[in-house]
Motif scaffolding. Structure first.
Motif, short mmCIF file in Angstrom:
data_model
loop_
_atom_site.label_atom_id
_atom_site.label_comp_id
_atom_site.label_asym_id
_atom_site.label_seq_id
_atom_site.Cartn_x
_atom_site.Cartn_y
_atom_site.Cartn_z
N ILE A 114 26.71 38.60 33.61
CA ILE A 114 26.65 39.89 34.80
C ILE A 114 26.26 39.38 35.79
O ILE A 114 27.10 39.46 36.69
N ASP A 115 25.00 38.87 35.82
CA ASP A 115 24.50 38.06 37.64
C ASP A 115 25.10 37.12 37.75
O ASP A 115 25.30 37.26 39.10
N ARG A 116 25.73 36.47 37.23
CA ARG A 116 26.68 35.19 37.11
C ARG A 116 27.54 36.19 38.55
O ARG A 116 28.43 35.95 39.29
N LEU A 117 28.65 37.19 37.67
CA LEU A 117 29.61 38.04 37.96
C LEU A 117 29.36 39.09 39.26
O LEU A 117 30.16 39.24 40.10
N ARG A 118 27.81 39.54 39.48
CA ARG A 118 27.36 40.19 39.90
C ARG A 118 27.12 39.00 41.43
O ARG A 118 27.70 39.72 43.01
N ASP A 119 27.15 37.86 41.88
CA ASP A 119 26.27 37.25 42.98
C ASP A 119 27.68 36.13 43.05
O ASP A 119 28.51 35.58 44.39
N GLU A 120 28.78 37.02 42.36
CA GLU A 120 30.23 36.06 43.03
C GLU A 120 31.45 36.98 43.98
O GLU A 120 31.72 38.08 43.45
N GLU A 121 32.24 36.50 44.13
CA GLU A 121 32.81 37.29 44.59
C GLU A 121 34.48 37.11 43.57
O GLU A 121 34.26 36.29 43.21
N ILE A 122 34.14 38.66 42.75
CA ILE A 122 35.08 38.23 41.70
C ILE A 122 36.67 38.67 42.11
O ILE A 122 36.90 40.04 42.73
N ASP A 123 37.52 38.21 42.19
CA ASP A 123 39.00 38.28 42.45
C ASP A 123 39.53 37.92 40.84
O ASP A 123 39.97 36.84 40.94
N PRO A 124 40.20 39.26 40.02
CA PRO A 124 41.30 38.79 39.24
C PRO A 124 42.09 37.46 39.31
O PRO A 124 42.96 36.84 38.40
N GLU A 125 42.73 37.26 40.43
CA GLU A 125 44.13 36.96 41.16
C GLU A 125 43.09 34.96 40.99
O GLU A 125 44.24 34.08 40.93
N ASP A 126 42.31 35.27 40.94
CA ASP A 126 41.45 33.66 41.41
C ASP A 126 41.71 33.22 40.18
O ASP A 126 40.69 33.80 39.47
N GLU A 127 41.50 31.80 39.77
CA GLU A 127 41.33 30.32 38.32
C GLU A 127 39.78 31.55 37.99
O GLU A 127 39.25 31.25 36.76
N ASP A 128 39.06 30.97 39.20
CA ASP A 128 37.90 30.63 38.75
C ASP A 128 37.32 31.39 38.34
O ASP A 128 36.64 31.82 37.52
N SER A 129 37.70 33.16 38.95
CA SER A 129 37.54 34.31 38.89
C SER A 129 37.43 34.80 37.06
O SER A 129 36.80 35.87 36.32
N ALA A 130 38.63 34.36 36.46
CA ALA A 130 39.17 34.86 35.64
C ALA A 130 38.91 34.51 34.50
O ALA A 130 38.25 34.66 33.40
N ARG A 131 38.43 33.35 34.96
CA ARG A 131 38.15 31.80 33.84
C ARG A 131 36.31 32.54 33.37
O ARG A 131 36.17 32.16 32.60
N LEU A 132 35.64 32.69 34.21
CA LEU A 132 34.63 33.71 34.34
C LEU A 132 34.61 34.86 33.96
O LEU A 132 33.78 35.13 32.22
N LEU A 133 35.40 35.93 33.19
CA LEU A 133 35.67 36.65 32.54
C LEU A 133 36.18 36.22 31.73
O LEU A 133 35.31 37.36 30.60
N LEU A 134 36.50 35.81 31.40
CA LEU A 134 37.29 35.30 29.92
C LEU A 134 35.88 34.55 29.35
O LEU A 134 35.71 34.81 28.17
N ASN A 135 35.33 33.33 29.97
CA ASN A 135 33.98 33.28 29.56
C ASN A 135 33.45 34.37 28.87
O ASN A 135 32.92 34.29 27.96
N LEU A 136 33.07 35.33 29.88
CA LEU A 136 32.11 36.38 29.33
C LEU A 136 32.72 37.04 28.25
O LEU A 136 32.09 36.63 27.28
N GLN A 137 33.82 37.40 27.92
CA GLN A 137 34.32 37.73 26.74
C GLN A 137 34.46 37.28 25.54
O GLN A 137 33.84 36.78 24.53
N ASP A 138 34.75 35.87 25.99
CA ASP A 138 34.78 34.77 24.81
C ASP A 138 33.68 34.17 23.65
O ASP A 138 33.21 34.67 22.69
N ASP A 139 32.60 34.53 24.62
CA ASP A 139 31.42 34.18 24.65
C ASP A 139 30.88 35.28 24.05
O ASP A 139 29.96 35.05 22.84
N ALA A 140 31.07 36.65 23.96
CA ALA A 140 30.93 37.73 22.43
C ALA A 140 30.76 37.26 21.56
O ALA A 140 31.07 37.40 20.25
N ALA A 141 32.85 37.17 21.47
CA ALA A 141 33.98 36.95 20.68
C ALA A 141 32.88 36.04 19.56
O ALA A 141 33.07 35.91 18.15
N ILE A 142 32.58 35.34 20.37
CA ILE A 142 31.73 33.72 19.85
C ILE A 142 30.49 34.34 18.64
O ILE A 142 30.97 33.64 17.78
N ALA A 143 30.31 34.82 19.03
CA ALA A 143 28.42 35.29 18.52
C ALA A 143 29.42 36.53 16.90
O ALA A 143 28.78 36.25 16.01
#
Length: 194
Positions: free
Chosen positions: A18-47
């Motif tokens: 969440i802190d990383r997401l707060r610190d970055e300019e999140i733009d869902p059209e941007d590949e890095d932002s989209a990857r960060l959101l997906l990683n957040l989701q995938d990380d919880a799914a892995i748990a």
């Protein structure tokens, strides 16, 4: 051999994302932002996948596994305070997707694998239930689809193409993360930079 507390997921781990997401300019059209959101989701799914695996391997009793799921769910689905409205909206979308991941794991652990229909039929039934505004039934069908994914069925995300954007579409997104987690439960490093 007992598993140490917070072995599957921790408040701190979620907060780091969440802190990383707060610190970055999140733009869902941007590949890095989209990857960060997906990683957040995938990380919880892995748990979640690891908890299910631990139960299957006999390292956790069913009741212990369900308690671990509740612990992770409480962390991941808690209200997140983010000032940027767009970022808050995107995190909420991730949380919505993960609701189905937890429901699927619970379905699998408690009721096992549903045999009444093929996986795509559960997805269609969920979409029909959502259209009727029966959201509990829609989640139940998605959870049953998820139980089949945990058991080895493959979800073809193209089944979601005909589904209107809404809860079921979000839940299918979560099931896609669950499928990845079940197939390859490698931890995503929080520090990983794109």
């Amino acid at each position: 051999m007992s598993t140490p507390p917070e072995a599957y997921y921790s408040e701190e781990r979620w907060q780091n994302w969440i802190d990383r997401l707060r610190d970055e300019e999140i733009d869902p059209e941007d590949e890095d932002s989209a990857r960060l959101l997906l990683n957040l989701q995938d990380d919880a799914a892995i748990a979640v996948a690891k908890i299910v695996n631990a139960a299957e391997d006999g390292h956790l009793e069913q009741e212990e596994a369900l308690e671990e799921l509740v612990d992770v769910r409480d962390i991941v689905l808690a209200d997140v305070e983010v000032e940027d409205e767009e970022t808050a909206f995107l995190i909420d979308g991730v949380q919505t997707s993960l609701v189905c991941v937890f429901a699927a794991a619970e379905e699998y652990l408690v009721r096992g694998v549903p045999e009444e229909a093929a996986l795509p039929e559960y997805v269609r039934a969920a979409a029909d239930a959502e259209a009727e505004e029966d959201f509990d039934a829609a989640l139940s069908y998605c959870a049953q689809a998820g139980a089949r994914i945990i058991d080895g069925d493959d979800l073809d995300v193209s089944v979601a193409e005909d589904i209107e954007y809404g809860l079921v579409a979000e839940w299918i997104n979560g099931l896609d993360s669950l499928q990845s987690a079940v197939r390859d439960p490698e931890v995503i490093e929080e520090e990983e930079e794109g």
